[in-house]
Scaffold this motif. Structure first.
Motif, mmCIF file in Angstrom:
data_model
loop_
_atom_site.group_PDB
_atom_site.id
_atom_site.type_symbol
_atom_site.label_atom_id
_atom_site.label_comp_id
_atom_site.label_asym_id
_atom_site.label_seq_id
_atom_site.Cartn_x
_atom_site.Cartn_y
_atom_site.Cartn_z
ATOM 1 N N THR A 280 0.829 -1.199 0.000
ATOM 2 C CA THR A 280 0.000 0.000 0.000
ATOM 3 C C THR A 280 0.865 1.252 0.000
ATOM 4 O O THR A 280 2.029 1.234 0.413
ATOM 5 N N GLN A 281 0.274 2.329 -0.468
ATOM 6 C CA GLN A 281 0.950 3.617 -0.455
ATOM 7 C C GLN A 281 0.381 4.428 0.705
ATOM 8 O O GLN A 281 -0.820 4.710 0.743
ATOM 9 N N GLN A 282 1.236 4.793 1.650
ATOM 10 C CA GLN A 282 0.786 5.455 2.866
ATOM 11 C C GLN A 282 1.611 6.713 3.121
ATOM 12 O O GLN A 282 2.755 6.825 2.672
ATOM 13 N N PRO A 283 1.017 7.662 3.850
ATOM 14 C CA PRO A 283 1.822 8.814 4.295
ATOM 15 C C PRO A 283 2.965 8.326 5.178
ATOM 16 O O PRO A 283 2.763 7.501 6.065
ATOM 17 N N TRP A 284 4.148 8.845 4.941
ATOM 18 C CA TRP A 284 5.325 8.355 5.660
ATOM 19 C C TRP A 284 6.289 9.500 5.908
ATOM 20 O O TRP A 284 6.780 10.134 4.980
ATOM 21 N N GLN A 285 6.544 9.769 7.177
ATOM 22 C CA GLN A 285 7.507 10.790 7.558
ATOM 23 C C GLN A 285 8.867 10.138 7.767
ATOM 24 O O GLN A 285 9.033 9.278 8.622
ATOM 25 N N GLU B 137 9.692 12.485 0.702
ATOM 26 C CA GLU B 137 8.380 12.201 0.152
ATOM 27 C C GLU B 137 7.366 11.994 1.268
ATOM 28 O O GLU B 137 7.671 11.438 2.314
ATOM 29 N N ASN B 138 6.126 12.447 1.010
ATOM 30 C CA ASN B 138 5.078 12.320 2.010
ATOM 31 C C ASN B 138 4.412 10.957 1.975
ATOM 32 O O ASN B 138 3.896 10.490 2.986
ATOM 33 N N THR B 139 4.379 10.292 0.808
ATOM 34 C CA THR B 139 3.759 8.973 0.697
ATOM 35 C C THR B 139 4.791 7.990 0.158
ATOM 36 O O THR B 139 5.564 8.318 -0.748
ATOM 37 N N ARG B 140 4.778 6.784 0.707
ATOM 38 C CA ARG B 140 5.715 5.752 0.294
ATOM 39 C C ARG B 140 4.983 4.416 0.194
ATOM 40 O O ARG B 140 3.953 4.202 0.846
#
Length: 383
Positions: A50-55, A278-281
């Protein structure tokens, strides 16, 4: 008669040989059928990439330091006459903390001040007489030197008296006192520690490779063992301009507010520096990654396709699924998830349980992976 017996024996032997040969041929046929028969699918658990917001975070460890901190100690020896503080007390800059016995110095200072006064009077008279040439210039110069000497003696004794006491160099909280009234203390004796903990510094080291990603004002999340359920936010306030020659690490300092005074210098801190990125990974469960010396890989579940590119189906009309090994470039791990930088796209299915039973191209059957949350288990997908 003999010939007939020989023919009967020959026929029996021939029948036995043919029987044995037939049995052997049947066994070989069964073995061939067993090897050529399709293997049953391997039951595996799958999850969806899945592509999720990632800090992006940079983990580090460090320690807390006071905004200002010093161990108060004596510069000269003496006997403690008075103590003007209590352990744990808040003190202000310039407040008297300790006074050593200074009676001898006070007496010497009185004598020196008397000599200075006399020298001042003689110098005043001499300055009038030298203009009228009543005294020689040499006598007047000796008067001036005597005044300077007397003034220097007074200044020296005042400095000695100042060293007989300790004043708070800044406002803060003083620690547990180590001395009592009446103690004779040699020079260098520590009496207590003074710490300004209104604000703290967090000092930590990072590898030189991440220096381009660091900047002043960047947020640092701080976790402390004393407060496991709390996260404190600090900001990078300084980056050392020199890389350590031995470790190739760089010292970084972050400022951490401490208005309640609950945090103390010396505490061990787990840090996470918030990095730009990147905000989503694309992420997959950590259990889906197979780590080897040759690289990290995942098993991607895909429908088997025929020569025309159409999905193959079994005798029940269900799509035949296979697991194909694919090498990926994995990144940061956090919360049971792994970032995939390259080699996998969002929406693809990966095997999250049962990899040890798989070979590349093996048929698989989907089962629920009980180690994952319900929303991470995904049904088989057919393109």
């Amino acid at each position: 008669m003999l010939r007939r017996r020989m023919l009967i024996m020959l026929g029996v032997v021939l029948l036995v040989v043919l029987g044995l040969g037939g049995y052997k041929a049947f066994s070989v046929y069964q073995q061939i059928q067993a090897f050529t028969k399709p293997k049953p699918p391997v039951s595996v658990g799958v999850a969806m990439a899945t592509q999720q917001p990632w800090q992006s975070l940079l983990p580090a460890i460090g320690s807390l330091k006071a905004l200002q901190g010093v161990d108060l100690s004596l510069e000269i020896a003496g006997t403690v006459k008075t103590l003007q503080f209590e352990s744990g007390q808040k003190v202000k800059a310039g407040q008297l903390l300790l006074q050593l016995d200074n009676d001898v110095e006070k007496a010497l200072l009185g004598t020196a001040e008397a000599d200075q006064g006399l020298a001042q009077i003689e110098f005043g008279r001499g300055s009038q007489l030298v203009d009228s040439r009543a005294i020689s210039r040499g006598d007047f110069d000796r008067m001036a030197a005597q005044l300077k000497k007397a003034s220097a003696t007074v200044a020296q004794l005042n400095a000695s008296l100042a060293k007989k006491r300790i004043l708070a160099p800044f406002s803060g909280t003083i620690g547990i006192r180590q001395v009592d009234v009446g103690d004779y203390l040699p020079s260098g004796t520590m009496i207590a520690t003074l710490q300004d903990i209104s604000s703290l510094y967090v000092d930590f080291y990072v590898p030189e490779q991440v220096l381009p990603k660091l900047a002043l004002g960047q947020v640092v999340r701080v976790n402390l063992a004393a407060y496991p359920k709390q996260t404190f936010d600090a900001k990078i306030s300084a980056i050392n301009p020199k890389v350590d020659d031995t470790t190739r690490n760089v010292l970084v300092r972050a400022s951490l507010p401490n208005p309640d005074g609950n945090l103390l210098p010396g505490m061990f801190a787990n840090l996470q520096v918030l990095l730009p990125g990147e905000n989503t990974r694309v992420v997959v469960p950590e259990s889906a990654i197979t780590y080897t010396l040759y690289g990290n890989s995942v098993y991607v579940v895909e429908p088997r396709k025929d020569a025309d590119g159409k999905p193959e189906k079994d005798d029940k009309g269900e799509p035949i699924l296979t697991a194909n090994r694919r090498f990926v470039d994995s990144g940061e791990r956090r919360g049971g998830l792994v970032v995939i930088n390259k080699g996998l796209h969002a929406g693809e299915q990966v095997v999250s349980a049962g990899q040890l039973k798989l070979n590349a191209g093996a048929n698989v059957a989907i089962s629920v992976d009980k180690t994952l949350q319900a929303d991470q288990n995904s049904p088989p997908r057919v393109d």
